[in-house]
Design a protein around this motif. Structure first.
Motif, PDB file in Angstrom:
ATOM      1  N   LEU A  23      14.074  45.757  53.804  1.00  0.00           N
ATOM      2  CA  LEU A  23      14.043  44.719  54.824  1.00  0.00           C
ATOM      3  C   LEU A  23      13.215  43.541  54.327  1.00  0.00           C
ATOM      4  O   LEU A  23      12.122  43.727  53.800  1.00  0.00           O
ATOM      5  CB  LEU A  23      13.415  45.264  56.108  1.00  0.00           C
ATOM      6  CG  LEU A  23      14.039  46.532  56.687  1.00  0.00           C
ATOM      7  CD1 LEU A  23      13.209  47.035  57.850  1.00  0.00           C
ATOM      8  CD2 LEU A  23      15.457  46.288  57.117  1.00  0.00           C
ATOM      9  N   ASN A  24      13.729  42.342  54.508  1.00  0.00           N
ATOM     10  CA  ASN A  24      12.996  41.119  54.177  1.00  0.00           C
ATOM     11  C   ASN A  24      12.557  40.469  55.480  1.00  0.00           C
ATOM     12  O   ASN A  24      13.379  40.155  56.338  1.00  0.00           O
ATOM     13  CB  ASN A  24      13.863  40.144  53.380  1.00  0.00           C
ATOM     14  CG  ASN A  24      14.204  40.692  52.016  1.00  0.00           C
ATOM     15  OD1 ASN A  24      13.454  41.454  51.440  1.00  0.00           O
ATOM     16  ND2 ASN A  24      15.349  40.303  51.506  1.00  0.00           N
ATOM     17  N   PHE A  25      11.239  40.283  55.610  1.00  0.00           N
ATOM     18  CA  PHE A  25      10.653  39.737  56.820  1.00  0.00           C
ATOM     19  C   PHE A  25       9.981  38.406  56.549  1.00  0.00           C
ATOM     20  O   PHE A  25       9.610  38.103  55.425  1.00  0.00           O
ATOM     21  CB  PHE A  25       9.561  40.672  57.370  1.00  0.00           C
ATOM     22  CG  PHE A  25      10.080  41.944  57.945  1.00  0.00           C
ATOM     23  CD1 PHE A  25      10.676  41.968  59.184  1.00  0.00           C
ATOM     24  CD2 PHE A  25       9.951  43.126  57.254  1.00  0.00           C
ATOM     25  CE1 PHE A  25      11.130  43.144  59.725  1.00  0.00           C
ATOM     26  CE2 PHE A  25      10.411  44.308  57.782  1.00  0.00           C
ATOM     27  CZ  PHE A  25      11.003  44.321  59.021  1.00  0.00           C
ATOM     28  N   LYS A  26       9.791  37.676  57.646  1.00  0.00           N
ATOM     29  CA  LYS A  26       8.966  36.474  57.612  1.00  0.00           C
ATOM     30  C   LYS A  26       8.057  36.525  58.827  1.00  0.00           C
ATOM     31  O   LYS A  26       8.513  36.768  59.946  1.00  0.00           O
ATOM     32  CB  LYS A  26       9.835  35.216  57.645  1.00  0.00           C
ATOM     33  CG  LYS A  26       9.026  33.935  57.732  1.00  0.00           C
ATOM     34  CD  LYS A  26       9.850  32.678  57.512  1.00  0.00           C
ATOM     35  CE  LYS A  26      10.789  32.382  58.629  1.00  0.00           C
ATOM     36  NZ  LYS A  26      11.396  31.039  58.526  1.00  0.00           N
TER      37      LYS A  26
ATOM     38  N   LEU B 149       7.528  37.629  64.075  1.00  0.00           N
ATOM     39  CA  LEU B 149       8.132  38.393  62.982  1.00  0.00           C
ATOM     40  C   LEU B 149       9.634  38.202  63.045  1.00  0.00           C
ATOM     41  O   LEU B 149      10.255  38.462  64.083  1.00  0.00           O
ATOM     42  CB  LEU B 149       7.778  39.876  63.100  1.00  0.00           C
ATOM     43  CG  LEU B 149       8.277  40.753  61.967  1.00  0.00           C
ATOM     44  CD1 LEU B 149       7.434  40.520  60.723  1.00  0.00           C
ATOM     45  CD2 LEU B 149       8.231  42.201  62.353  1.00  0.00           C
TER      46      LEU B 149
ATOM     47  N   LEU C 294      13.304  39.013  61.070  1.00  0.00           N
ATOM     48  CA  LEU C 294      14.022  39.781  60.067  1.00  0.00           C
ATOM     49  C   LEU C 294      14.997  38.842  59.366  1.00  0.00           C
ATOM     50  O   LEU C 294      15.928  38.319  59.981  1.00  0.00           O
ATOM     51  CB  LEU C 294      14.767  40.949  60.717  1.00  0.00           C
ATOM     52  CG  LEU C 294      15.556  41.860  59.802  1.00  0.00           C
ATOM     53  CD1 LEU C 294      14.639  42.556  58.802  1.00  0.00           C
ATOM     54  CD2 LEU C 294      16.319  42.897  60.615  1.00  0.00           C
TER      55      LEU C 294
ATOM     56  N   THR D 156      18.659  42.334  55.334  1.00  0.00           N
ATOM     57  CA  THR D 156      18.592  43.785  55.152  1.00  0.00           C
ATOM     58  C   THR D 156      19.527  44.178  54.017  1.00  0.00           C
ATOM     59  O   THR D 156      20.638  43.671  53.918  1.00  0.00           O
ATOM     60  CB  THR D 156      19.010  44.535  56.432  1.00  0.00           C
ATOM     61  OG1 THR D 156      20.319  44.121  56.798  1.00  0.00           O
ATOM     62  CG2 THR D 156      18.065  44.277  57.565  1.00  0.00           C
TER      63      THR D 156
ATOM     64  N   THR E  31      16.649  45.392  64.469  1.00  0.00           N
ATOM     65  CA  THR E  31      16.227  44.183  65.178  1.00  0.00           C
ATOM     66  C   THR E  31      15.575  44.535  66.516  1.00  0.00           C
ATOM     67  O   THR E  31      14.556  43.954  66.881  1.00  0.00           O
ATOM     68  CB  THR E  31      17.433  43.251  65.405  1.00  0.00           C
ATOM     69  OG1 THR E  31      18.058  42.983  64.151  1.00  0.00           O
ATOM     70  CG2 THR E  31      17.005  41.940  66.033  1.00  0.00           C
TER      71      THR E  31
ATOM     72  N   LEU F  31      11.919  45.710  66.407  1.00  0.00           N
ATOM     73  CA  LEU F  31      10.900  44.678  66.219  1.00  0.00           C
ATOM     74  C   LEU F  31      10.450  44.056  67.546  1.00  0.00           C
ATOM     75  O   LEU F  31       9.390  43.440  67.611  1.00  0.00           O
ATOM     76  CB  LEU F  31      11.431  43.581  65.294  1.00  0.00           C
ATOM     77  CG  LEU F  31      11.855  44.050  63.903  1.00  0.00           C
ATOM     78  CD1 LEU F  31      12.405  42.887  63.105  1.00  0.00           C
ATOM     79  CD2 LEU F  31      10.712  44.713  63.176  1.00  0.00           C
TER      80      LEU F  31
ATOM     81  N   GLU G 107       6.333  35.622  53.700  1.00  0.00           N
ATOM     82  CA  GLU G 107       7.514  36.473  53.598  1.00  0.00           C
ATOM     83  C   GLU G 107       7.146  37.702  52.798  1.00  0.00           C
ATOM     84  O   GLU G 107       6.340  37.634  51.867  1.00  0.00           O
ATOM     85  CB  GLU G 107       8.660  35.734  52.915  1.00  0.00           C
ATOM     86  CG  GLU G 107       9.232  34.604  53.741  1.00  0.00           C
ATOM     87  CD  GLU G 107      10.440  33.958  53.079  1.00  0.00           C
ATOM     88  OE1 GLU G 107      11.018  34.565  52.148  1.00  0.00           O
ATOM     89  OE2 GLU G 107      10.802  32.857  53.496  1.00  0.00           O
TER      90      GLU G 107
ATOM     91  N   LYS H 138       8.716  42.003  51.695  1.00  0.00           N
ATOM     92  CA  LYS H 138       9.770  43.016  51.698  1.00  0.00           C
ATOM     93  C   LYS H 138       9.149  44.345  52.088  1.00  0.00           C
ATOM     94  O   LYS H 138       8.023  44.654  51.704  1.00  0.00           O
ATOM     95  CB  LYS H 138      10.412  43.127  50.325  1.00  0.00           C
ATOM     96  CG  LYS H 138      11.117  41.874  49.903  1.00  0.00           C
ATOM     97  CD  LYS H 138      11.689  41.997  48.530  1.00  0.00           C
ATOM     98  CE  LYS H 138      12.322  40.669  48.142  1.00  0.00           C
ATOM     99  NZ  LYS H 138      12.854  40.675  46.802  1.00  0.00           N
TER     100      LYS H 138
END
Length: 158
Positions: free
Chosen positions: A93-96, A103, A105, A108, A126, A129, A148, A150
């Protein structure tokens, strides 16, 4: 005496250059500061309030990752997921985390088998979160900044 006075006069005329102060513009100072700035590192990582008791930066980062992972996995465990094949996969998962503490997403990376067995996996991730506690954003030089990162999540369904 005449030579001494001439020498003193020449010395005074030449030494005036040493007293000139050059003005440095704020743009020049900013450019120099930005060149020495490490953009890939923050002073404090994003954190949850439960991680405040940790003392070092690395402990707070580990606490943040552990808390986020446990929230996501506990949400996925609540949902009754029925599959025809056993699934043992790692979802990346790549988040910011924005400077306001939101947060998001971003992306993915899910294996095709996992995606075919659990077609609503992105929706479940999703939704997981939405139940997160308040996130305090990362801090760089006293300012809240967007970061950002991962996060791998291990999915194991029998």
């Amino acid at each position: 005496m005449k030579q001494f006075c001439t020498f003193l006069l020449l010395l005074m005329l030449c030494s005036c250059e040493y007293f000139n102060v050059k003005k440095v513009s704020s743009e020049t100072i900013l450019k120099e500061e930005l060149q020495t700035f490490n953009w890939n590192d923050v002073d404090e990582y994003p954190t949850f309030s439960v991680c405040d008791s940790r003392s070092t930066k690395e402990e707070k980062k580990a606490c943040f990752v552990q808390t986020l992972t446990s929230f996501i996995t506990s949400y996925l465990q609540k949902d009754a997921i029925i599959v025809t094949q056993d699934i043992h996969d790692t979802i990346n998962l790549n988040f910011k985390v924005t400077d306001a503490g939101d947060l998001i997403l971003l992306d993915t990376k899910i294996d095709s088998l996992t995606n075919s067995e659990i077609p609503n996996i992105k929706q479940l991730l999703t939704e997981s979160l939405d139940s997160l506690p308040r996130i305090f954003p990362a801090i760089k030089r006293g300012q809240q900044v967007t970061t950002e990162f991962k996060l791998p999540i291990i999915i194991s369904v029998n």
